[in-house]
Design a protein around this motif. Structure first.
Motif, mmCIF file in Angstrom:
data_model
loop_
_atom_site.group_PDB
_atom_site.id
_atom_site.type_symbol
_atom_site.label_atom_id
_atom_site.label_comp_id
_atom_site.label_asym_id
_atom_site.label_seq_id
_atom_site.Cartn_x
_atom_site.Cartn_y
_atom_site.Cartn_z
ATOM 1 N N ALA A 128 15.802 29.450 -31.867
ATOM 2 C CA ALA A 128 16.353 30.772 -31.517
ATOM 3 C C ALA A 128 16.157 31.101 -30.044
ATOM 4 O O ALA A 128 15.713 32.177 -29.685
ATOM 5 N N GLY A 129 16.435 30.132 -29.178
ATOM 6 C CA GLY A 129 16.414 30.414 -27.748
ATOM 7 C C GLY A 129 15.156 30.010 -27.020
ATOM 8 O O GLY A 129 15.046 30.213 -25.819
ATOM 9 N N GLY A 130 14.171 29.476 -27.711
ATOM 10 C CA GLY A 130 12.958 29.015 -27.049
ATOM 11 C C GLY A 130 12.033 30.138 -26.641
ATOM 12 O O GLY A 130 12.039 31.223 -27.220
ATOM 13 N N MET A 131 11.219 29.863 -25.612
ATOM 14 C CA MET A 131 10.268 30.854 -25.108
ATOM 15 C C MET A 131 10.168 30.721 -23.596
ATOM 16 O O MET A 131 10.454 29.663 -23.042
ATOM 17 N N PRO A 132 9.742 31.793 -22.940
ATOM 18 C CA PRO A 132 9.576 31.712 -21.481
ATOM 19 C C PRO A 132 8.560 30.630 -21.104
ATOM 20 O O PRO A 132 7.624 30.341 -21.855
ATOM 21 N N LYS A 133 8.752 30.051 -19.933
ATOM 22 C CA LYS A 133 7.861 29.001 -19.446
ATOM 23 C C LYS A 133 6.407 29.469 -19.435
ATOM 24 O O LYS A 133 5.502 28.710 -19.792
ATOM 25 N N GLU A 134 6.168 30.697 -19.044
ATOM 26 C CA GLU A 134 4.808 31.218 -18.975
ATOM 27 C C GLU A 134 4.150 31.210 -20.345
ATOM 28 O O GLU A 134 2.971 30.886 -20.477
ATOM 29 N N LEU A 135 4.891 31.555 -21.382
ATOM 30 C CA LEU A 135 4.342 31.555 -22.737
ATOM 31 C C LEU A 135 4.124 30.122 -23.218
ATOM 32 O O LEU A 135 3.114 29.828 -23.867
ATOM 33 N N PHE A 136 5.031 29.215 -22.881
ATOM 34 C CA PHE A 136 4.840 27.809 -23.238
ATOM 35 C C PHE A 136 3.565 27.275 -22.586
ATOM 36 O O PHE A 136 2.753 26.608 -23.234
ATOM 37 N N MET A 137 3.376 27.562 -21.301
ATOM 38 C CA MET A 137 2.178 27.089 -20.599
ATOM 39 C C MET A 137 0.918 27.749 -21.161
ATOM 40 O O MET A 137 -0.146 27.130 -21.213
ATOM 41 N N ASP A 138 1.025 28.996 -21.618
ATOM 42 C CA ASP A 138 -0.110 29.659 -22.262
ATOM 43 C C ASP A 138 -0.453 28.953 -23.570
ATOM 44 O O ASP A 138 -1.630 28.743 -23.875
#
Length: 160
Positions: A128-138
Motif C-alpha cells: 500500500a505505497g511503502g513507508m518513508p525512508k526515515e521510518l524504514f531506517m528507524d
C-alpha cells in the motif's frame, strides 16, 4: 472564481506541505533498498537471479539477509521484506530458554531451524505505497538492536 475561505486554504496548504512531490517511499524492491542502504553507508550485496533476489548486508559485526516476500511470479511487486539471521552455535539454546526469551521480547520472531540454529526474523510490511525512508531506517535501527540482543542470548552458552 469561488472563495475557499480561511479553513479551506489552510487545508490545501496542509495537504501540499505534507506531501512533497520529491519524496519517494521505500517499497519491497531489493534494488531500491540496496541503494538506500549504500547511501546510508552500509554495504548491500544483491544475491540471486532476477526472480529470486535478496540482499546480504550487515551491522554491528553481524551479516544478515533482507528477503522480499509476497512477490508476483516474476519476482516483482513484492509486498514485504524480512530481516533474517541464523546463528551457528556450538551449544544451541534449549527450547525452554527460547520460549522464555520470546515471552520477554516483543519484536522479532525467534525459533530453532532444522539444524537447531537459533534464528531471528523481523517482517516489514511495505504494501500500500511503502513507508518513508526515515521510518524504514528507524525499523532497521530497531532490527539492529533486537538482532544484537538475540545474538548475545544465542551465543552466551558458547562463551562459558
Amino acid at each position: 472564481m469561488a472563495k475557499i475561505g480561511f479553513i479551506g486554504a489552510l487545508c490545501i496548504g496542509l495537504i501540499t506541505a505534507s506531501s512533497p512531490a520529491t519524496a519517494q517511499n521505500v517499497v519491497a524492491d531489493v534494488d531500491q533498498i540496496a541503494a538506500i542502504l549504500e547511501s546510508e553507508g552500509y554495504q548491500a550485496k544483491l544475491i540471486g537471479e532476477k526472480d529470486d533476489r535478496y540482499i546480504k548486508t550487515g551491522m554491528s559485526g553481524y551479516n544478515f539477509l533482507i528477503l522480499p516476500f509476497d512477490c508476483d511470479d516474476a519476482g516483482e511487486n513484492c509486498k514485504s521484506v524480512q530481516f533474517y539471521i541464523a546463528f551457528a552455535t556450538e551449544t544451541e539454546p534449549t527450547l525452554e530458554a527460547m520460549n522464555t526469551y520470546a515471552s520477554r521480547n516483543r519484536f522479532g520472531r525467534i525459533y530453532l531451524d532444522d539444524d537447531r540454529d537459533p534464528v531471528i526474523e523481523m517482517d516489514i510490511d511495505l504494501e500500500a505505497g511503502g513507508m518513508p525512508k526515515e521510518l524504514f531506517m528507524d525499523n532497521l535501527a530497531y532490527w539492529e538492536a533486537i538482532m544484537v540482543a538475540f545474538a548475545e542470548f544465542s551465543l552466551e552458552n558458547d562463551r562459558k
